[in-house]
Write an enzyme that holds these catalytic residues in place. Sequence first.
Site, short mmCIF file in Angstrom:
data_model
loop_
_atom_site.label_atom_id
_atom_site.label_comp_id
_atom_site.label_asym_id
_atom_site.label_seq_id
_atom_site.Cartn_x
_atom_site.Cartn_y
_atom_site.Cartn_z
N ASP A 1 -12.61 -9.84 3.83
CA ASP A 1 -13.36 -9.75 2.61
C ASP A 1 -13.48 -10.62 2.63
O ASP A 1 -15.10 -11.27 2.66
CB ASP A 1 -13.19 -8.71 1.57
N LYS B 1 3.02 -15.31 2.12
CA LYS B 1 3.11 -16.24 0.86
C LYS B 1 5.10 -16.69 0.39
O LYS B 1 5.91 -15.76 -0.37
CB LYS B 1 2.69 -15.20 -0.74
N ASP C 1 -6.52 -7.38 3.44
CA ASP C 1 -7.80 -6.61 2.77
C ASP C 1 -8.10 -7.67 2.13
O ASP C 1 -9.48 -7.73 2.36
CB ASP C 1 -6.97 -5.37 1.45
N TYR D 1 0.79 -1.08 0.02
CA TYR D 1 0.01 0.12 0.08
C TYR D 1 0.29 0.94 0.06
O TYR D 1 0.35 2.29 -0.38
CB TYR D 1 -0.84 0.33 1.18
N ASP E 1 -2.50 -18.05 -0.09
CA ASP E 1 -3.90 -18.78 -0.66
C ASP E 1 -4.46 -19.93 0.03
O ASP E 1 -5.86 -20.22 -0.05
CB ASP E 1 -3.24 -19.30 -2.44
C1 IPM Z 1 -10.56 -1.61 3.77
C2 IPM Z 1 -10.80 -0.86 2.22
C3 IPM Z 1 -9.47 -0.03 1.90
C4 IPM Z 1 -8.19 -0.66 1.37
C5 IPM Z 1 -9.50 1.02 0.97
C6 IPM Z 1 -10.70 1.68 0.35
C7 IPM Z 1 -8.56 2.25 0.19
O1 IPM Z 1 -10.63 -1.53 1.14
O2 IPM Z 1 -10.69 -0.60 4.28
O3 IPM Z 1 -10.57 -2.90 3.54
O4 IPM Z 1 -8.30 -1.05 0.31
O5 IPM Z 1 -7.81 -0.42 2.44
MG MG Z 2 -11.08 -3.97 1.65
#
Ligand code: IPM
Ligand code: MG
Length: 364
Positions: free
Chosen positions: A252, A192, A248, A141, A224
């Site tokens: 999700d 990884k 990240d 990042y 993975d």
């Molecule tokens: C998260 C989001 C952010 C990230 C974006 C909005 C920059 O996806 O907080 O998970 O990638 O960290």
């Molecule tokens: Mg995210």
Amino acid sequence: MAHKLFLLPGDGIGVEVMGEVIKLVGWLNREQKAEFTTDTGLVGGSAYDAHGVAISNADMQKALAADAVIFGAVGGPKWDKVPYEVRPEAGLLRLRKDLGLFANLRPAICYPALADASSLKRELIEGLDILIVRELTGGVYFGEPKEITDLGNGQKRAVDTQVYETYEIDRIVRVAFDLARTRSKKVHSADKKNVMKSGVLWDEVAQSVAKDYPDVAFQHILADNAAMQLVRNPKQFDVMVTDNLFGDVLSDAAAMLTGSLGMLPSASLGAPDKATGKRKALYEPVHGSAPDIAGRGIANPIAMLASFAMALRYSFNLIELADKLEWSIAAVLDDGLRTGDIAQGGTSVGTEEMGAAILKKLAA
Ligand code: IPM
Ligand code: MG
């Protein structure tokens, strides 16, 4: 002493779900359950519209001076074409970086009432309680160089840099182990190392930190495989620590196991101040600004309110209040209340109705 909150609702449904936090804070103050002062700023597209940047320096100063930043969500199609440096997400990334919020805690808890809202079978996710600990201020990042160069032959070359130093890995892995001690005492570290040097170092440091926590079970897992195991048998996990990018993605996936992204809170914490022991902190829902449903009053405020519960717990040590707020959320779900995202075709309530019902449970 009143606790200083800095509210950054942001864009889209961020504004709507923050509205429910504001009501909650008002109630806590009136009932003298706690004492908060609030100030509000702009971030993301709304900051861009007002100031031409994703967050103004003045608002950054307020964020730095606050005891906790409460963040909604940023972004939307309106700002898809703004320059990369001032895109809405840049505001969030600057907050994370400048406040030194290296530790991102993303719990994925399956509320019993929602076990059937998950895309996985009930028996796989019933009782699920995972904590993803994501490194938040390093890795790809923020690594330099980060650029696209024109090679002049009709080709371009894009570079992002994945970079970690020992101290960055060490401190995030320790956060994971410390938290594991308050839970089921199991840490998986995902990287990884089979293809990345940063993964080799990540694992080396994680293994050495693990030696300081002989009471906690430690396991390396390839990132993975971690993704696969999350959807195969998620309940094997307690705490999972990983880098910024894998965190990240994996968070999700973990979030969706619980039925809806609209349920998941997060806390982003800095290092404790040497003198006061206080940590800089930002609390935000994992979901985004949901432009498709913004402005309609139907967004799920639970992730935002649960993020505020994390603020009560981690920034203000108001543990009982945090427990009660989390219990109130579970209780309204038990009562059958649903916003559209978790209604599964049943009847649904709006943002304000959901917020009010949770507050009512809290007050009872
Ligand atoms: C998260 C989001 C952010 C990230 C974006 C909005 C920059 O996806 O907080 O998970 O990638 O960290
Ligand atoms: Mg995210």
